[in-house]
Design a protein around this motif. Sequence first.
Motif, PDB file in Angstrom:
ATOM      1  N   ALA A 106       9.705  -0.293   2.802  1.00 10.25           N
ATOM      2  CA  ALA A 106       9.527  -1.737   2.992  1.00 10.25           C
ATOM      3  C   ALA A 106       9.187  -2.037   4.450  1.00 10.25           C
ATOM      4  N   GLU A 107       9.830  -1.329   5.388  1.00  4.86           N
ATOM      5  CA  GLU A 107       9.524  -1.487   6.811  1.00  4.86           C
ATOM      6  C   GLU A 107       8.090  -1.047   7.111  1.00  4.86           C
ATOM      7  N   SER A 159       5.584  -3.551   5.800  1.00  4.50           N
ATOM      8  CA  SER A 159       5.595  -4.726   6.660  1.00  4.50           C
ATOM      9  C   SER A 159       4.759  -4.477   7.918  1.00  4.50           C
ATOM     10  N   ALA A 160       4.848  -3.273   8.462  1.00  2.00           N
ATOM     11  CA  ALA A 160       4.130  -2.935   9.685  1.00  2.00           C
ATOM     12  C   ALA A 160       2.652  -2.612   9.439  1.00  2.00           C
ATOM     13  N   LEU A 161       2.353  -1.912   8.339  1.00  2.00           N
ATOM     14  CA  LEU A 161       0.987  -1.455   8.084  1.00  2.00           C
ATOM     15  C   LEU A 161       0.159  -2.415   7.221  1.00  2.00           C
ATOM     16  N   GLY A 162       0.812  -3.217   6.427  1.00  2.00           N
ATOM     17  CA  GLY A 162       0.092  -4.084   5.503  1.00  2.00           C
ATOM     18  C   GLY A 162      -0.264  -3.362   4.220  1.00  2.00           C
ATOM     19  N   ASP A 193      17.589   0.979  -5.136  1.00  2.00           N
ATOM     20  CA  ASP A 193      16.557  -0.059  -5.209  1.00  2.00           C
ATOM     21  C   ASP A 193      15.571   0.017  -4.047  1.00  2.00           C
ATOM     22  N   LYS A 194      15.602   1.121  -3.281  1.00  2.00           N
ATOM     23  CA  LYS A 194      14.687   1.292  -2.146  1.00  2.00           C
ATOM     24  C   LYS A 194      13.827   2.528  -2.334  1.00  2.00           C
ATOM     25  N   ASP A 195      12.737   2.570  -1.575  1.00  2.00           N
ATOM     26  CA  ASP A 195      11.853   3.734  -1.534  1.00  2.00           C
ATOM     27  C   ASP A 195      11.812   4.233  -0.093  1.00  2.00           C
ATOM     28  N   TYR A 196      11.839   5.559   0.062  1.00  2.00           N
ATOM     29  CA  TYR A 196      11.827   6.165   1.379  1.00  2.00           C
ATOM     30  C   TYR A 196      10.636   7.102   1.511  1.00  2.00           C
ATOM     31  N   VAL A 197      10.051   7.157   2.698  1.00  2.00           N
ATOM     32  CA  VAL A 197       8.893   8.009   2.971  1.00  2.00           C
ATOM     33  C   VAL A 197       9.300   9.466   2.770  1.00  2.00           C
ATOM     34  N   SER A 198       8.547  10.178   1.924  1.00  2.00           N
ATOM     35  CA  SER A 198       8.817  11.604   1.712  1.00  2.00           C
ATOM     36  C   SER A 198       7.731  12.495   2.307  1.00  2.00           C
ATOM     37  N   SER A 199       6.508  11.967   2.487  1.00  2.00           N
ATOM     38  CA  SER A 199       5.461  12.738   3.160  1.00  2.00           C
ATOM     39  C   SER A 199       4.410  11.802   3.729  1.00  2.00           C
ATOM     40  N   ILE A 200       3.772  12.278   4.780  1.00  2.00           N
ATOM     41  CA  ILE A 200       2.639  11.593   5.391  1.00  2.00           C
ATOM     42  C   ILE A 200       1.582  12.667   5.577  1.00  2.00           C
TER      43      ILE A 200
END
Length: 176
Positions: A65-66, A69-72, A106-113
């Motif tokens: 979510a963060e 918000s930052a990247l659009g 209820d959240k999603d977390y970055v697992s790879s970039i």
Amino acid sequence: MKRKLFCAALALVLAFSLAACGGKDGGGKTPGDANSQQPGPSAGGDAAYAFRSGDAAVAIDQDMAEVLSALGEPKSYFEAESCAFEGLDKTYTYSGFVITTRPDGDKDYVSSIVLTDDSVTTPEGVYIGSPAGDVTAAYGQGDTASDTLLGYVKGGTALNFILDGGKVISIEYLAE
């Protein structure tokens, strides 16, 4: 040539997205764990590797979510039922990079970039197409080194440079 690199990078993203299906447990850390690192541009020397896009820092285990918000809005979005976690694994494609997430409650977390083309760089200036020497100049000898991989680990994040013919063909940030 760029199309080949993009296809190779996309294949890696898909492979890592599906790799979670082979694990026995969820593994990894959640941001609330005592051992997790807080991502961000002002973190100290032991901070995890983070990718930057404009003013936004994106790190493994960061709340998506963060990031949104930052990247659009991403160029494209895909979701599928997770085989390793309860909920949906999600893939967000931006210009030059792809972010995958894992659900946790209820959240999603970055697992790879995964960086997919030479339009983006790591904060240290390495990009798709950089010579392997530029990687070692920026990051040192690394924790893993071969003709096809230069790997670095810091703060619970693995930063991998996939090589072909001495040039970077993919850059990926993953949970250690």
